[in-house]
Design an enzyme around this catalytic site. Structure first.
Site, mmCIF file in Angstrom:
data_model
loop_
_atom_site.group_PDB
_atom_site.id
_atom_site.type_symbol
_atom_site.label_atom_id
_atom_site.label_comp_id
_atom_site.label_asym_id
_atom_site.label_seq_id
_atom_site.Cartn_x
_atom_site.Cartn_y
_atom_site.Cartn_z
ATOM 1 N N ASP A 99 3.632 5.672 -8.610
ATOM 2 C CA ASP A 99 4.553 5.197 -7.568
ATOM 3 C C ASP A 99 5.969 5.690 -7.823
ATOM 4 O O ASP A 99 6.628 6.240 -6.933
ATOM 5 C CB ASP A 99 4.547 3.662 -7.501
ATOM 6 N N GLY A 140 0.820 -1.205 0.000
ATOM 7 C CA GLY A 140 0.000 0.000 0.000
ATOM 8 C C GLY A 140 0.854 1.255 0.000
ATOM 9 O O GLY A 140 0.348 2.349 -0.217
ATOM 10 N N SER A 185 3.894 1.225 -1.710
ATOM 11 C CA SER A 185 4.735 1.063 -2.873
ATOM 12 C C SER A 185 6.170 0.658 -2.569
ATOM 13 O O SER A 185 7.118 1.249 -3.084
ATOM 14 C CB SER A 185 4.713 2.340 -3.711
ATOM 15 N N SER A 186 6.312 -0.371 -1.764
ATOM 16 C CA SER A 186 7.668 -0.827 -1.479
ATOM 17 C C SER A 186 8.302 -1.419 -2.727
ATOM 18 O O SER A 186 9.522 -1.366 -2.882
ATOM 19 C CB SER A 186 7.684 -1.829 -0.330
ATOM 20 N N SER A 187 7.494 -1.944 -3.664
ATOM 21 C CA SER A 187 8.131 -2.518 -4.860
ATOM 22 C C SER A 187 8.739 -1.414 -5.731
ATOM 23 O O SER A 187 9.845 -1.577 -6.248
ATOM 24 C CB SER A 187 7.161 -3.399 -5.654
ATOM 25 N N ALA A 188 8.050 -0.281 -5.851
ATOM 26 C CA ALA A 188 8.654 0.831 -6.610
ATOM 27 C C ALA A 188 9.903 1.323 -5.891
ATOM 28 O O ALA A 188 10.914 1.648 -6.522
ATOM 29 C CB ALA A 188 7.667 1.976 -6.770
ATOM 30 N N ALA A 189 9.851 1.359 -4.550
ATOM 31 C CA ALA A 189 11.013 1.837 -3.791
ATOM 32 C C ALA A 189 12.214 0.912 -4.012
ATOM 33 O O ALA A 189 13.326 1.384 -4.293
ATOM 34 C CB ALA A 189 10.668 1.943 -2.310
HETATM 35 C C1 GLA Z 1 -0.975 1.107 -7.131
HETATM 36 C C2 GLA Z 1 -0.386 1.294 -8.521
HETATM 37 C C3 GLA Z 1 -0.358 2.774 -8.899
HETATM 38 C C4 GLA Z 1 -1.730 3.418 -8.703
HETATM 39 C C5 GLA Z 1 -2.279 3.091 -7.325
HETATM 40 C C6 GLA Z 1 -3.705 3.556 -7.144
HETATM 41 O O1 GLA Z 1 -0.130 1.665 -6.170
HETATM 42 O O2 GLA Z 1 0.911 0.749 -8.572
HETATM 43 O O3 GLA Z 1 0.091 2.908 -10.223
HETATM 44 O O4 GLA Z 1 -2.618 3.028 -9.722
HETATM 45 O O5 GLA Z 1 -2.256 1.696 -7.066
HETATM 46 O O6 GLA Z 1 -3.774 4.937 -7.193
#
Ligand code: GLA
Length: 417
Positions: free
Chosen positions: A180, A132, A134-138
């Site tokens: 993210d 929730g 975004s640890s994968s983007a991090a």
């Molecule tokens: C996830 C997705 C994002 C975005 C959010 C909802 O985090 O990776 O790209 O769509 O959900 O806002």
């Protein structure tokens, strides 16, 4: 259950020493790069439709201690996840469904932009239970920056964001947008990042000096599940279906039908043509675009209460129109909204699992965290193991903790990017 902060510099020193021991690399040759977690107060579920989104980086995140490898091998381990992840840059394996997909995906995407001569050894730490934030983007951004640095590349913020999108869309198979990566790469402490997902332009907006202070409260439901296995991609397809109907009605042909190709006036004129799920997804999109617009103006004017109301309205639209969430998460959202000192709350991230986020009066934050977490665990004792509450501040985007002095003699980065 309520977690407290550890100074990232202490953590970085420990991680650096552990990496030296594990990989047998010379003291002093290990660099540390960090990438924050993020929240998205307004603009939920509309990045993949090229709408405007807002975000803030948190003062918590992921650290990667790494050193260049003399060969073209990548070897990364995590303090929290099983590993090691090991592969050669000229033979990156297919998606395996574990955390190693992130470094593998980054290597594929970065390799597609030019030859990578060097691999790396690296040790990652950072995990907030259940997603929730975004640890994968991090994690992806830390690996991306490290791999760029050891190879003498410096893509810069925009291309690093685009590379992250490519990893998620093409390697991981998630049809998401750039929210993210944009949040974790460009954000700055205390500012609200406004990203136009159509143009990839970002604005970092300071609040008015009169704006009251706030803390960010995260409450993790204890539900864990990767996004690829959820209805995320189906929702994206339903938005595209709505966009196709509306684009046909206005007589416009585009390469990729997304709701961001339509104006609100066009939607209002032809919305009667939409039925069922696509109608509800479009209702979410256009109302969310409006909330982003109004929320940014409240933020600029120091009206945190107004901003918070819009965040809660966004949360309600996610439940009613976007139809994400599940009973524990919806109960958590309701409980936050009813708690003293909360300006506004919503699901954090995709909202299919994970966590809720609230903006809270600093004086009320600790009590709010205790109260909401206690009520949640009382109602859902089965989720207690992974449920938790964290009070955070905003933070800076990704960067090197110690600006590298040229692992390869060709490149250097400041921190943050
Ligand atoms: C996830 C997705 C994002 C975005 C959010 C909802 O985090 O990776 O790209 O769509 O959900 O806002």
């Amino acid at each position: 259950m309520v977690q407290t902060a550890v100074d990232p510099r202490d953590k970085a020193d420990l991680l650096r020493r552990e990496a030296e021991l594990r990989f047998g690399v010379a003291p002093g040759s290990v660099r540390v790069v960090r990438s924050p977690y993020r929240v998205c107060p307004l603009g939920a579920h509309i990045d993949h439709q090229l709408g405007p989104v807002t975000s803030m980086a948190l003062d918590r995140g992921v650290l990667l201690a790494y050193a260049p490898s003399p060969t073209r091998e990548i070897r990364v381990e995590s303090l929290e996840f099983d590993g090691p992840v090991r592969f050669r840059l000229d033979d990156v394996p297919h998606r395996a469904g574990d955390w190693g997909d992130i470094p593998r995906g980054v290597a594929v995407a970065l390799g597609g932009r030019g030859r990578l001569d060097r691999g790396l050894v690296g040790l990652v730490t950072g995990k907030l239970h259940g997603g929730g934030v975004s640890s994968s983007a991090a994690v992806g951004v830390t690996i991306s920056l490290a791999l760029q640095e050891v190879n003498g590349l410096s893509l810069g913020p925009d291309a690093t964001i685009e590379l992250g999108r490519q990893v998620e869309n093409e390697y991981l198979g998630l049809s998401n947008g750039i929210l993210d990566q944009a949040a974790v790469v460009v954000s700055r402490r205390g500012r609200l990042t406004l990203t136009d997902c159509r143009t990839s332009q970002h604005e970092r907006i300071s609040p008015a000096p009169s704006s009251p202070p706030f803390k960010i409260l995260l409450v993790f439901s204890g539900l864990t599940r990767p996004l690829v296995g959820t209805d995320y991609n189906r929702r994206v397809a339903e938005c595209a279906e709505a966009a196709s109907v509306l684009l046909a009605a206005v007589g416009r042909t585009v390469a990729r039908p997304v709701l961001g190709e339509l104006s609100t006036a066009e939607y209002e004129t032809f919305r009667h043509l939409l039925r069922g799920a696509p109608a509800r997804r479009a209702a979410h999109f256009f109302s969310e675009v409006d909330r982003v617009r109004r929320g940014v103006s409240s933020w600029r004017n120091g009206d945190l209460a107004g901003f918070g109301h819009l965040v809660t309205a966004s949360g309600e639209s996610s439940i009613r129109n976007y139809e994400c969430g599940n009973p524990p998460l919806i109960d958590l959202f309701q409980s936050l909204v009813e708690t003293d000192g909360v300006y506004g709350a919503r699901f954090s991230g995709a909202g299919f699992r994970g966590c809720c986020v609230a903006l809270v009066d600093p004086d009320a934050a600790a009590d709010a965290a205790e109260h909401v977490a206690f009520e949640h665990v009382r109602r859902y004792p089965d989720l207690a193991e992974f449920a938790s509450a964290v009070v955070c501040d905003t933070g800076d985007g990704a960067g090197f903790l110690d600006p590298p002095t040229h692992h390869n003699g060709r490149n250097g980065h400041g921190a943050p990017l």
